[in-house]
Design a protein around this motif. Structure first.
Motif, PDB file in Angstrom:
ATOM      1  N   VAL A 108       4.548   4.129   0.923  1.00 32.83           N
ATOM      2  CA  VAL A 108       5.343   4.049   2.149  1.00 32.83           C
ATOM      3  C   VAL A 108       4.594   4.667   3.322  1.00 32.83           C
ATOM      4  O   VAL A 108       4.514   4.087   4.408  1.00 32.83           O
ATOM      5  CB  VAL A 108       6.704   4.735   1.948  1.00 32.83           C
ATOM      6  N   GLY A 109       4.025   5.848   3.123  1.00 35.55           N
ATOM      7  CA  GLY A 109       3.297   6.506   4.199  1.00 35.55           C
ATOM      8  C   GLY A 109       2.095   5.698   4.651  1.00 35.55           C
ATOM      9  O   GLY A 109       1.845   5.548   5.859  1.00 35.55           O
ATOM     10  N   THR A 110       1.343   5.144   3.697  1.00 39.43           N
ATOM     11  CA  THR A 110       0.185   4.320   4.038  1.00 39.43           C
ATOM     12  C   THR A 110       0.598   3.068   4.783  1.00 39.43           C
ATOM     13  O   THR A 110      -0.039   2.658   5.760  1.00 39.43           O
ATOM     14  CB  THR A 110      -0.577   3.945   2.754  1.00 39.43           C
ATOM     15  N   ASP A 111       1.696   2.449   4.338  1.00 37.23           N
ATOM     16  CA  ASP A 111       2.172   1.225   4.983  1.00 37.23           C
ATOM     17  C   ASP A 111       2.615   1.493   6.419  1.00 37.23           C
ATOM     18  O   ASP A 111       2.342   0.702   7.325  1.00 37.23           O
ATOM     19  CB  ASP A 111       3.326   0.636   4.172  1.00 37.23           C
ATOM     20  N   LEU A 112       3.297   2.597   6.650  1.00 35.72           N
ATOM     21  CA  LEU A 112       3.752   2.917   8.001  1.00 35.72           C
ATOM     22  C   LEU A 112       2.577   3.168   8.945  1.00 35.72           C
ATOM     23  O   LEU A 112       2.591   2.739  10.102  1.00 35.72           O
ATOM     24  CB  LEU A 112       4.662   4.151   7.969  1.00 35.72           C
TER      25      LEU A 112
END
Length: 334
Positions: free
Chosen positions: A189-193
Motif C-alpha cells: 500500500v505504501g509503495t503504491d501510494l
C-alpha cells in the motif's frame, strides 16, 4: 465551473473512500462526474487527475513516516510509468473528435472500471489466501524486486491511468501483488501510494497540455476530497474495510457495465450476483479440523520448564562427582 455543494460532497465521499480502503479515487470520481454531474468524459479524466495529485501525498506521507515504502520498487516503476501516463492523454485524441470522442471515452472508462473491479476482486482473493496461511510467516518486507516485470507494470498501469485516470490505486497494486506475492501488505500500500504521485502528476500534465483539465472543477472537488481523505484515514482503523471494498466493487461493476452500454437486464443480475458472493465470502471461516490455535503447545512449555527446573535449581552442575560430594557433605553434617 460554478461552485456546487453537491460537487464538494461528492469529493468528500470519494476522499473518504480512498482514506478508508486505499482505492476508488479515479475509479469512483471520474464516473461520478460523468454520470451524475454531466461533465464530459475527457474533462472529468483531466480534472480527476489534478485532484488526485494533491490528494495522494497525504496517505503517502503517513507510509513514508512509518517506513513502509519500498523505494527500490518505486524506482523501477517510474521509468516506464511516468512517460506512459503522460502519453495516455495524447492517445485519447486518436479516438475521434467532439461527440464521437466523448462517446468512445465513456466506453474506455467503462472498460477500465471493469478491469479495476477485476483487480479489486483479485486483490481481495490474494488477501484471503494470505490470511489462510500460518500467520504472516509468508510475508516479507525485504523480498527482492523483479526489475523486468516491474517495468512492465509501470508501462501498462501508467498507460491506463493516463487514458482513464483509473488504476493508480486499484490496478497497479494488484499487479505488484502478483509479481511480488510475498511482499508485506502495508509495504504494498505504501509503495503504491508513493508511485502514484509522479505517475498521476505526469498524466495530469498531459491532460493540461491537451486542454482537458479544469482547475476550477478540481478546486471544488478538493474542498471536499482533502478533509474526506483525512477523515477516512482516521476511520480506517475502526471501520470494516472489507465491507467497504465490496460496496465499492459492486458500485464500480454497475457503473462500468452501464458505460459500455450493457443493458439493465444484465447489469441488475450481475450486481446482485456479486453482492450475494460478497455476503457469502465475508462470513467468518470456521477453523478446519486440526487447525485450532496452538494453545496446548503453549501450556506444555511450562511443564517442560518444570521438568528441567530441578536439574537447574536443585542439583549441582558438576555431574556425578559433584553429586557425590554433596551427599558426603550431608552425612558429615549429620
Amino acid at each position: 465551473m460554478d461552485f456546487s455543494w453537491s460537487m464538494v460532497a461528492a469529493g468528500a465521499l470519494v476522499g473518504c473512500m480512498v482514506g478508508l480502503t486505499g482505492m476508488g479515487g479515479g475509479a469512483l470520481m471520474t464516473p461520478l462526474m460523468v454520470t451524475v454531474f454531466g461533465v464530459n468524459p475527457t474533462q472529468a479524466i483531466g480534472s480527476d487527475l489534478a485532484t488526485s495529485v494533491l490528494m495522494k501525498p497525504f496517505g503517502a506521507a503517513v507510509h513514508q513516516k512509518a517506513g513502509t515504502v519500498r523505494w527500490d520498487v518505486v524506482r523501477w516503476l517510474l521509468p516506464t510509468g511516468v512517460p506512459a501516463a503522460f502519453c495516455g492523454a495524447f492517445l485519447l485524441q486518436f479516438l475521434g473528435e467532439g461527440e464521437e470522442l466523448q462517446s468512445r471515452v465513456k466506453i474506455v472508462i467503462g472498460a477500465a472500471l471493469l478491469l479495476a473491479v477485476t483487480g479489486m476482486l483479485a486483490r481481495m482473493w490474494l488477501d484471503r489466501r494470505r490470511a489462510g496461511r500460518d500467520g504472516t510467516a509468508a510475508e516479507d518486507a525485504h523480498v527482492p524486486v523483479r526489475p523486468g516485470a516491474t517495468l512492465l507494470i509501470g508501462l501498462v498501469g501508467g498507460l491506463v491511468v493516463g487514458m482513464t485516470s483509473v488504476g493508480s490505486g486499484s490496478l497497479i497494486i494488484v499487479m505488484l501483488m502478483l509479481v511480488h506475492p510475498r511482499l508485506k501488505a502495508n509495504h504494498l500500500v505504501g509503495t503504491d501510494l508513493v508511485q502514484a504521485i509522479p505517475i498521476v502528476a505526469a498524466a495530469a500534465a498531459g491532460h493540461f497540455i491537451v486542454g482537458d483539465a479544469s482547475l476550477g472543477l478540481a478546486a471544488v472537488l478538493l474542498l471536499g476530497a482533502i478533509p474526506g481523505v483525512l477523515v477516512g484515514a482516521v476511520l480506517s482503523t475502526r471501520a470494516p474495510g472489507g465491507v467497504l471494498r465490496w460496496v465499492l466493487a459492486i458500485i464500480l461493476l454497475a457503473t462500468g457495465l452501464s458505460l459500455v452500454h450493457v443493458p439493465e437486464a444484465v447489469i441488475v443480475p450481475a450486481t446482485a450476483l456479486l453482492a450475494g458472493y460478497a455476503v457469502v465470502s465475508s462470513r467468518p471461516r470456521r477453523p478446519r479440523p486440526g487447525t485450532e490455535p496452538a494453545e496446548p503447545a503453549e501450556t506444555a512449555e511450562p511443564a517442560e520448564t518444570a521438568e528441567t527446573a530441578p536439574e537447574a535449581v536443585g542439583e549441582p552442575t558438576g555431574g556425578p562427582t559433584a553429586d557425590g560430594i554433596g551427599r558426603a557433605s550431608a552425612r558429615r553434617q549429620v
